[in-house]
Design a protein around this motif. Structure first.
Motif, PDB file in Angstrom:
ATOM      1  N   MET A   1      25.461  68.315  54.242  1.00  0.00           N
ATOM      2  CA  MET A   1      24.916  67.388  55.216  1.00  0.00           C
ATOM      3  C   MET A   1      25.449  67.788  56.605  1.00  0.00           C
ATOM      4  O   MET A   1      26.622  68.102  56.760  1.00  0.00           O
ATOM      5  CB  MET A   1      25.332  65.962  54.844  1.00  0.00           C
ATOM      6  CG  MET A   1      24.718  64.918  55.725  1.00  0.00           C
ATOM      7  SD  MET A   1      25.196  63.190  55.389  1.00  0.00           S
ATOM      8  CE  MET A   1      25.135  63.044  53.651  1.00  0.00           C
ATOM      9  N   LEU A   2      24.587  67.768  57.574  1.00  0.00           N
ATOM     10  CA  LEU A   2      24.952  68.166  58.937  1.00  0.00           C
ATOM     11  C   LEU A   2      26.101  67.326  59.488  1.00  0.00           C
ATOM     12  O   LEU A   2      27.021  67.852  60.118  1.00  0.00           O
ATOM     13  CB  LEU A   2      23.737  68.068  59.863  1.00  0.00           C
ATOM     14  CG  LEU A   2      23.979  68.379  61.336  1.00  0.00           C
ATOM     15  CD1 LEU A   2      24.499  69.795  61.503  1.00  0.00           C
ATOM     16  CD2 LEU A   2      22.703  68.177  62.133  1.00  0.00           C
ATOM     17  N   SER A   3      26.078  66.036  59.234  1.00  0.00           N
ATOM     18  CA  SER A   3      27.138  65.174  59.772  1.00  0.00           C
ATOM     19  C   SER A   3      28.506  65.567  59.203  1.00  0.00           C
ATOM     20  O   SER A   3      29.510  65.513  59.913  1.00  0.00           O
ATOM     21  CB  SER A   3      26.835  63.703  59.478  1.00  0.00           C
ATOM     22  OG  SER A   3      26.763  63.468  58.085  1.00  0.00           O
ATOM     23  N   GLU A   4      28.553  65.975  57.950  1.00  0.00           N
ATOM     24  CA  GLU A   4      29.817  66.409  57.366  1.00  0.00           C
ATOM     25  C   GLU A   4      30.276  67.733  57.968  1.00  0.00           C
ATOM     26  O   GLU A   4      31.469  67.925  58.216  1.00  0.00           O
ATOM     27  CB  GLU A   4      29.692  66.526  55.852  1.00  0.00           C
ATOM     28  CG  GLU A   4      29.571  65.174  55.180  1.00  0.00           C
ATOM     29  CD  GLU A   4      29.281  65.276  53.706  1.00  0.00           C
ATOM     30  OE1 GLU A   4      28.844  66.353  53.229  1.00  0.00           O
ATOM     31  OE2 GLU A   4      29.474  64.267  53.022  1.00  0.00           O
ATOM     32  N   ARG A   5      29.348  68.638  58.221  1.00  0.00           N
ATOM     33  CA  ARG A   5      29.720  69.913  58.850  1.00  0.00           C
ATOM     34  C   ARG A   5      30.253  69.676  60.257  1.00  0.00           C
ATOM     35  O   ARG A   5      31.226  70.314  60.681  1.00  0.00           O
ATOM     36  CB  ARG A   5      28.511  70.862  58.881  1.00  0.00           C
ATOM     37  CG  ARG A   5      28.140  71.370  57.504  1.00  0.00           C
ATOM     38  CD  ARG A   5      27.205  72.560  57.544  1.00  0.00           C
ATOM     39  NE  ARG A   5      26.042  72.409  58.399  1.00  0.00           N
ATOM     40  CZ  ARG A   5      24.838  72.006  58.000  1.00  0.00           C
ATOM     41  NH1 ARG A   5      24.637  71.680  56.732  1.00  0.00           N
ATOM     42  NH2 ARG A   5      23.850  71.922  58.856  1.00  0.00           N
ATOM     43  N   ARG A   6      29.644  68.754  60.979  1.00  0.00           N
ATOM     44  CA  ARG A   6      30.106  68.431  62.329  1.00  0.00           C
ATOM     45  C   ARG A   6      31.512  67.826  62.270  1.00  0.00           C
ATOM     46  O   ARG A   6      32.394  68.192  63.047  1.00  0.00           O
ATOM     47  CB  ARG A   6      29.113  67.463  62.987  1.00  0.00           C
ATOM     48  CG  ARG A   6      29.364  67.227  64.449  1.00  0.00           C
ATOM     49  CD  ARG A   6      28.253  66.411  65.099  1.00  0.00           C
ATOM     50  NE  ARG A   6      27.105  67.259  65.343  1.00  0.00           N
ATOM     51  CZ  ARG A   6      25.881  67.042  64.850  1.00  0.00           C
ATOM     52  NH1 ARG A   6      25.642  66.002  64.098  1.00  0.00           N
ATOM     53  NH2 ARG A   6      24.905  67.859  65.121  1.00  0.00           N
ATOM     54  N   ALA A   7      31.736  66.912  61.347  1.00  0.00           N
ATOM     55  CA  ALA A   7      33.054  66.293  61.196  1.00  0.00           C
ATOM     56  C   ALA A   7      34.091  67.336  60.781  1.00  0.00           C
ATOM     57  O   ALA A   7      35.230  67.310  61.258  1.00  0.00           O
ATOM     58  CB  ALA A   7      32.992  65.153  60.182  1.00  0.00           C
ATOM     59  N   GLY A  28      30.919  61.851  56.457  1.00  0.00           N
ATOM     60  CA  GLY A  28      29.623  62.154  57.056  1.00  0.00           C
ATOM     61  C   GLY A  28      28.654  61.039  56.708  1.00  0.00           C
ATOM     62  O   GLY A  28      28.516  60.678  55.547  1.00  0.00           O
ATOM     63  N   PHE A  29      27.986  60.490  57.706  1.00  0.00           N
ATOM     64  CA  PHE A  29      27.084  59.376  57.460  1.00  0.00           C
ATOM     65  C   PHE A  29      25.616  59.746  57.592  1.00  0.00           C
ATOM     66  O   PHE A  29      24.758  59.027  57.113  1.00  0.00           O
ATOM     67  CB  PHE A  29      27.400  58.212  58.416  1.00  0.00           C
ATOM     68  CG  PHE A  29      28.722  57.573  58.142  1.00  0.00           C
ATOM     69  CD1 PHE A  29      28.878  56.688  57.098  1.00  0.00           C
ATOM     70  CD2 PHE A  29      29.814  57.864  58.921  1.00  0.00           C
ATOM     71  CE1 PHE A  29      30.094  56.097  56.834  1.00  0.00           C
ATOM     72  CE2 PHE A  29      31.046  57.282  58.672  1.00  0.00           C
ATOM     73  CZ  PHE A  29      31.192  56.395  57.625  1.00  0.00           C
ATOM     74  N   GLY A  30      25.340  60.852  58.252  1.00  0.00           N
ATOM     75  CA  GLY A  30      23.936  61.252  58.399  1.00  0.00           C
ATOM     76  C   GLY A  30      23.102  60.160  59.041  1.00  0.00           C
ATOM     77  O   GLY A  30      23.521  59.516  59.993  1.00  0.00           O
ATOM     78  N   GLU A  31      21.957  59.924  58.481  1.00  0.00           N
ATOM     79  CA  GLU A  31      21.039  58.929  59.036  1.00  0.00           C
ATOM     80  C   GLU A  31      21.420  57.501  58.679  1.00  0.00           C
ATOM     81  O   GLU A  31      20.829  56.552  59.199  1.00  0.00           O
ATOM     82  CB  GLU A  31      19.616  59.222  58.568  1.00  0.00           C
ATOM     83  CG  GLU A  31      19.079  60.538  59.116  1.00  0.00           C
ATOM     84  CD  GLU A  31      17.672  60.845  58.636  1.00  0.00           C
ATOM     85  OE1 GLU A  31      17.073  60.000  57.944  1.00  0.00           O
ATOM     86  OE2 GLU A  31      17.179  61.926  58.962  1.00  0.00           O
ATOM     87  N   THR A  32      22.412  57.321  57.817  1.00  0.00           N
ATOM     88  CA  THR A  32      22.762  55.970  57.375  1.00  0.00           C
ATOM     89  C   THR A  32      23.491  55.159  58.436  1.00  0.00           C
ATOM     90  O   THR A  32      23.576  53.942  58.329  1.00  0.00           O
ATOM     91  CB  THR A  32      23.641  56.006  56.107  1.00  0.00           C
ATOM     92  OG1 THR A  32      24.866  56.680  56.412  1.00  0.00           O
ATOM     93  CG2 THR A  32      22.943  56.717  54.967  1.00  0.00           C
TER      94      THR A  32
END
Length: 72
Positions: A1-7, A28-32
Motif C-alpha cells: 500500500m502506498l501509504s505504508e511505503r510513505r510511512a 498505513g491508512f490509504g483511503e480509509t
C-alpha cells in the motif's frame, strides 16, 4: 500500500537521524483516513501526507516529574 511505503520512508529517515526504531510505530491508512475529497487532483494531493506524534518516553516522564517536584 502506498501509504505504508510513505510511512516507511519517514521511519527510515528518522532511523538515519538516530531515532530508535523501537519508538516508531508505522500505520498505513490509504483511503480509509482521507482528510480531503479524493474526487479532485487537489484533494488527492492533500491526502498524500504522513502524520506523526511525538510522545515522551519513560525516562523523560520521570525527569519531568523530578523537575516538577513530583518524584515518587
Amino acid at each position: 500500500m502506498l501509504s505504508e511505503r510513505r510511512a516507511n520512508a519517514v521511519s527510515d529517515y528518522l532511523d538515519e537521524k538516530n531515532i530508535n526504531t523501537s519508538r516508531i510505530t508505522i500505520k498505513g491508512f490509504g483511503e480509509t483516513a482521507a482528510k480531503y475529497e479524493n474526487t479532485t487532483a487537489e484533494g488527492r494531493a492533500k491526502n498524500r501526507r504522513v502524520e506523526f506524534l511525538i510522545t515522551a518516553n519513560e525516562k523523560m516522564i520521570a525527569e519531568a516529574k523530578k523537575e516538577a517536584g513530583q518524584q515518587k
